[in-house]
Design a protein around this motif. Structure first.
Motif, PDB file in Angstrom:
ATOM      1  N   TYR A  24       0.821  -1.220   0.000  1.00  0.00           N
ATOM      2  CA  TYR A  24       0.000   0.000   0.000  1.00  0.00           C
ATOM      3  C   TYR A  24       0.851   1.264   0.000  1.00  0.00           C
ATOM      4  N   TRP A  48      -1.364  -2.992  -5.973  1.00  0.00           N
ATOM      5  CA  TRP A  48      -2.086  -2.141  -5.035  1.00  0.00           C
ATOM      6  C   TRP A  48      -2.456  -0.828  -5.729  1.00  0.00           C
ATOM      7  N   LYS A  50      -4.673   3.029  -4.988  1.00  0.00           N
ATOM      8  CA  LYS A  50      -5.330   3.885  -3.998  1.00  0.00           C
ATOM      9  C   LYS A  50      -6.160   4.945  -4.712  1.00  0.00           C
ATOM     10  N   THR A  52      -8.973   8.378  -3.747  1.00  0.00           N
ATOM     11  CA  THR A  52      -9.398   9.320  -2.713  1.00  0.00           C
ATOM     12  C   THR A  52     -10.786   9.859  -3.029  1.00  0.00           C
ATOM     13  N   SER A  82      -7.981   3.662   5.106  1.00  0.00           N
ATOM     14  CA  SER A  82      -6.843   4.553   4.853  1.00  0.00           C
ATOM     15  C   SER A  82      -5.524   4.053   5.434  1.00  0.00           C
ATOM     16  N   GLY A  84      -4.417   1.054   5.097  1.00  0.00           N
ATOM     17  CA  GLY A  84      -3.891   0.025   4.204  1.00  0.00           C
ATOM     18  C   GLY A  84      -3.923  -1.370   4.779  1.00  0.00           C
ATOM     19  N   THR A 114      -9.146   8.246   1.862  1.00  0.00           N
ATOM     20  CA  THR A 114      -8.338   7.456   0.936  1.00  0.00           C
ATOM     21  C   THR A 114      -8.542   5.968   1.213  1.00  0.00           C
ATOM     22  N   TYR A 115      -8.652   5.183   0.145  1.00  0.00           N
ATOM     23  CA  TYR A 115      -8.896   3.745   0.248  1.00  0.00           C
ATOM     24  C   TYR A 115      -7.958   2.997  -0.694  1.00  0.00           C
ATOM     25  N   TYR A 116      -7.740   1.710  -0.399  1.00  0.00           N
ATOM     26  CA  TYR A 116      -6.789   0.902  -1.153  1.00  0.00           C
ATOM     27  C   TYR A 116      -7.453  -0.353  -1.711  1.00  0.00           C
TER      28      TYR A 116
END
Length: 332
Positions: A24, A48, A50, A52, A82, A84, A114-116
């Motif tokens: 991440y 990975w 990410k 937002t 967020s 990770g 924020t996401y992964y």
């Protein structure tokens, strides 16, 4: 050259992963509502990404690939918060992608942040290096649950008489909601969903008091919801205070991630029983020549009332209810 430049599109609708992106910290930044192309080069490779969100809403992740001609699982797809590491349902859920089918998750309510997304092989024996397409589709909405809301401490605060959307993304997912009532009255919970064309139970909804442990009727107050029916509970008398609603899958084998609609209807009234009144010590006070409404919300529910007679005389009790077609006794 100016002509060629003028003909170019003004927005980018696709992108490629950027190696190395195996954790991440090195995740490839992507935009929502944009196709991203990637591939796993070997059995230890992970991709990975990410993205937002600038506002609250719902996200669903789609994963597409060439048909590998077999249903053997080829990929695993995860969605993290967020940090990770924390899965959005609070557990370790993921989506398995077979070699002969694409996968699109249900709608997942998320707050701004924020996401992964993590892509990896499901099994080192079934590695496939063909290109896949992943997309995080986002719709802004203030009417959606916000993961992670798997406990009373992270419950979404909702207003009564205002609907909210949610979904159970995996077998370990639970959705908690908190509603605060400023006066006495009665509530009824409405739960609707797309028809699954099956009588198998898909969800359970629970109603708790302010400690998020004690059921409103003192027993195990919950309603089972089948795939082919919506549910509206009976009217439940409550005092002013805070209450919790929990939505969970009924069975690990029958998890469905379709979006549901939840609404807690409330009507203020001082002429309604107030749960819990399951014992004579907690009985509602009933004045002479007055009328009170009540309901038996579950098989464990009992309603007690207390009346004070000032002098010797005659006593008569009236009990009325909607007339049904059944002749069997319904109350005692």
């Amino acid at each position: 050259a100016l002509l060629i430049f003028a003909m170019l599109p003004l927005s980018v609708s696709a992108a490629n992963e950027s190696e190395p992106n195996e954790n991440y910290q090195k995740a490839t930044a992507i935009s929502v509502n944009t196709n991203v192309y990637g591939a796993l080069s070997n059995d230890t490779d992970e991709d990975w990404y990410k993205f937002t969100l600038n506002e609250k809403g719902s996200v669903h992740i789609s994963f597409k690939h060439e048909d590998a001609g077999t249903e053997n699982t080829r990929w695993e797809m995860y969605l993290y918060s967020s940090d990770g590491t924390t899965h959005i349902d609070g557990g370790n859920g993921f989506w398995s992608v077979p070699g002969n089918k694409d996968v699109t998750t249900g709608e997942i309510g998320l707050d701004a942040g924020t996401y992964y997304i993590r892509i990896k092989h499901w099994n080192s024996s079934w590695v496939i290096s063909s290109t896949y397409t992943v997309r995080a589709s986002f719709t802004a909405s203030a009417k959606y649950e916000t993961e992670i809301n798997n406990s009373p401490s992270t419950a979404d605060e909702i207003d009564n008489n205002v609907f909210v959307y949610g979904s159970i993304s995996s077998k370990g997912d639970e959705d908690w909601y908190k509603v605060t009532l400023t006066e006495k009255g009665y509530i009824s919970i409405w739960f609707a969903h797309p028809k699954a064309d099956t009588t198998n139970t898909r969800w359970e909804i629970y109603l708790y008091r302010d400690d998020a442990v004690t059921s409103v009727d003192g027993g195990k107050c919950y309603w089972a919801i089948s795939g082919n029916e919506n549910v509206q509970t009976a009217e439940i008398g409550v005092e002013a205070g805070t209450y919790y609603v929990k939505v969970k899958p009924w069975n690990d084998s029958w998890v469905v991630d379709s979006t549901y609609t939840l609404d807690v209807y409330f009507t203020a009234s001082d002429k309604y029983e107030a749960e819990q009144n399951n014992t004579y010590q907690k009985a509602d006070t009933l004045s002479l020549f007055d009328e009170v409404k009540g309901s038996i919300s579950t098989a464990n529910d009992v309603d007690w009332y207390k009346v004070t007679v000032p002098e010797t005389g005659k006593f008569r009790l009236s009990f009325t209810h909607p007339i049904g077609t059944e002749s069997n006794p319904r109350w005692t």
